[in-house]
Design a protein around this motif. Sequence first.
Motif, short mmCIF file in Angstrom:
data_model
loop_
_atom_site.label_atom_id
_atom_site.label_comp_id
_atom_site.label_asym_id
_atom_site.label_seq_id
_atom_site.Cartn_x
_atom_site.Cartn_y
_atom_site.Cartn_z
N GLN A 1 0.69 -1.21 0.04
CA GLN A 1 0.06 0.03 0.04
C GLN A 1 0.83 1.10 -0.08
OE1 GLN A 1 -3.40 -0.04 2.56
NE2 GLN A 1 -3.36 -2.25 2.72
N ALA A 2 2.24 1.39 0.70
CA ALA A 2 3.00 2.26 0.82
C ALA A 2 3.44 2.41 -0.77
CB ALA A 2 4.01 2.11 1.77
N ALA A 3 4.02 1.50 -1.28
CA ALA A 3 4.43 1.49 -2.50
C ALA A 3 3.35 2.17 -3.71
CB ALA A 3 4.72 0.40 -3.01
N GLY A 4 2.08 1.95 -3.30
CA GLY A 4 1.27 2.43 -4.33
C GLY A 4 1.13 4.03 -4.10
N ILE A 5 1.57 4.71 -3.00
CA ILE A 5 1.44 5.99 -2.86
C ILE A 5 2.72 6.69 -3.42
CG2 ILE A 5 1.74 7.73 -0.97
CD1 ILE A 5 0.24 5.56 0.81
N LEU A 6 3.92 6.02 -3.32
CA LEU A 6 5.09 6.48 -3.70
C LEU A 6 5.30 6.44 -5.14
CD1 LEU A 6 7.37 4.79 -0.81
CD2 LEU A 6 6.68 7.40 -0.98
N GLU A 7 4.83 5.29 -5.79
CA GLU A 7 5.25 5.01 -7.30
C GLU A 7 5.05 6.18 -8.28
OE1 GLU A 7 3.57 1.48 -8.70
OE2 GLU A 7 4.72 0.16 -7.34
N PRO A 8 3.79 6.76 -8.02
CA PRO A 8 3.58 8.11 -8.95
C PRO A 8 4.35 8.99 -8.95
CG PRO A 8 1.27 7.20 -7.87
CD PRO A 8 2.56 6.67 -7.26
N HIS A 9 5.14 9.11 -7.74
CA HIS A 9 6.03 10.48 -7.60
C HIS A 9 7.64 9.86 -7.77
CE1 HIS A 9 2.78 12.54 -6.03
NE2 HIS A 9 2.50 11.33 -5.17
N GLY A 10 7.79 8.56 -8.05
CA GLY A 10 9.08 8.23 -8.35
C GLY A 10 10.00 8.06 -7.04
N ILE A 11 9.49 7.99 -6.12
CA ILE A 11 10.02 7.79 -4.77
C ILE A 11 10.29 6.49 -4.37
CG2 ILE A 11 10.07 8.61 -2.53
CD1 ILE A 11 8.40 10.97 -3.24
N THR A 12 11.44 5.72 -3.85
CA THR A 12 11.64 4.62 -3.45
C THR A 12 11.78 4.60 -1.87
OG1 THR A 12 12.80 4.01 -5.63
CG2 THR A 12 13.02 2.44 -3.79
N MET A 13 11.14 3.68 -1.21
CA MET A 13 11.35 3.23 0.18
C MET A 13 12.32 2.29 0.33
SD MET A 13 7.97 1.51 1.50
CE MET A 13 7.04 0.37 0.39
N VAL A 14 13.32 2.43 1.01
CA VAL A 14 14.46 1.66 1.09
C VAL A 14 14.28 0.96 2.65
CG1 VAL A 14 16.02 2.33 -0.45
CG2 VAL A 14 16.05 3.69 1.68
N LEU A 15 14.11 -0.38 2.62
CA LEU A 15 13.98 -1.08 3.81
C LEU A 15 15.46 -1.27 4.55
CD1 LEU A 15 11.49 -3.75 2.82
CD2 LEU A 15 10.93 -1.45 3.31
N GLU A 16 15.42 -1.14 5.65
CA GLU A 16 16.72 -1.33 6.27
C GLU A 16 16.71 -2.42 7.38
OE1 GLU A 16 20.13 1.32 8.82
OE2 GLU A 16 18.12 2.26 8.56
N PRO A 17 17.63 -3.44 7.28
CA PRO A 17 17.61 -4.68 8.16
C PRO A 17 18.55 -3.99 9.47
CG PRO A 17 17.93 -5.35 5.97
CD PRO A 17 17.92 -4.03 5.82
N LEU A 18 18.12 -4.14 10.48
CA LEU A 18 19.12 -3.86 11.60
C LEU A 18 19.52 -4.79 12.49
CD1 LEU A 18 16.67 -0.99 12.83
CD2 LEU A 18 18.69 -0.52 11.34
N ASN A 19 20.83 -4.65 13.10
CA ASN A 19 21.34 -5.74 13.81
C ASN A 19 20.67 -5.82 15.28
OD1 ASN A 19 23.05 -4.81 16.28
ND2 ASN A 19 23.70 -3.26 14.60
N TYR A 20 20.84 -7.14 15.95
CA TYR A 20 20.25 -7.35 16.93
C TYR A 20 20.95 -7.19 18.31
CZ TYR A 20 23.97 -10.92 16.73
OH TYR A 20 25.25 -11.40 16.81
N MET A 21 21.95 -6.54 18.27
CA MET A 21 22.77 -6.16 19.23
C MET A 21 22.48 -4.49 19.49
SD MET A 21 26.81 -7.70 18.75
CE MET A 21 27.31 -6.85 20.15
N ASN A 22 22.34 -3.81 18.76
CA ASN A 22 22.01 -2.16 18.86
C ASN A 22 20.35 -2.22 18.77
OD1 ASN A 22 24.76 -1.51 16.62
ND2 ASN A 22 24.72 -1.30 18.86
N HIS A 23 19.71 -3.01 18.22
CA HIS A 23 18.40 -2.65 18.05
C HIS A 23 17.42 -4.21 18.19
CE1 HIS A 23 18.99 0.97 16.65
NE2 HIS A 23 19.82 0.62 15.46
N PRO A 24 17.82 -4.65 19.45
CA PRO A 24 17.04 -6.13 19.60
C PRO A 24 15.50 -6.15 19.46
CG PRO A 24 17.60 -5.00 21.67
CD PRO A 24 18.29 -4.22 20.72
N GLY A 25 15.15 -7.22 18.80
CA GLY A 25 13.58 -7.55 18.69
C GLY A 25 12.97 -6.92 17.46
#
Length: 310
Positions: A173-197
């Motif tokens: 659903q977010a991609a549907g909002i962004l696509e018409p504007h040529g904007i890309t959301m980039v998903l960031e995997p985070l490490n378990y030590m600094n950001h557990p859970g």
Amino acid sequence: MKRRTFVQNSLMATLGASVTTTGAFGFAGNAKEKQQGKHNFNLKYAPHEGMFKHNAGGDIISQLEYMAEQGFTALEDNGMSGRSVNVQEAMAKTMQDLDIEMGVFVAHKIYWSEPNLASGDKGKREEFLSDIRKSVEVAKRVNAKWVTVVPGHVDLRKEPGYQTANVVESLKQAAGILEPHGITMVLEPLNYMNHPGMFLTKSAQAYEVCKAVNSPSCKILYDIYHQQITEGNLIPNIEASWDEIAYFQVGDNPGRNEPTTGEINYRNVFKYIYDKGFKGIVGMEHGNSRPDTEGELAVIEAYKKVDDFL
């Protein structure tokens, strides 16, 4: 006083007070002598506000000018959406004048300790989508092509498959909002030590989610610091997920400071992504190993060193 004159006077005053002995990279002379003018980097490295404040001054416009003088051609600003419209517009004008490209900013509220997207809760999903809509306006104002998305905390009351399905639906659903504007959301995997859970932790998982969303507006932000901690095997994992990676971020480990201060062979990693034809931005999302004028110059020298791979 004109802004340029102010910046130059402030810079000269700062440089004049710099230490004149041999610095962290074995070069002598004062700080001004160590700055040999604009450097031609092979990749688009993007500093953050405050990274060069001792040399450039506290004003973000002055810092942008200093970054350009050193040869940096991009900027990251995670908190851009929280700035006033006037500041956003001033930054955009300055970046356009200096030929600096805008990197990522965080597009939404991140849930660090409770589930949101993984839960499938409709209220949390609508909150996320509302933030995405607002981020479009900010992105258009500052000429940003990418926005950072972190799906948030895991839902311990749901099986992983259900959580993934919930996240994918929100991102579609977010991609549907962004696509018409040529904007890309980039998903960031985070490490378990600094950001557990956190729900998203590994490159393969991010790759799976992006394939399921199946949109040019949903790609991976591969943070080399996080992935060194979570899984290592950096170059093979970058290779395996290459067609879904749109953005990189940097920080050495341990310490999350500039390259050359830890265990990661950034010269080899940067050469690899350059040889693969990467034309995007490499965000300098890390601290400085030394919190002073000479430490800021050491950051610049570190990037020159690891960028010297041709």
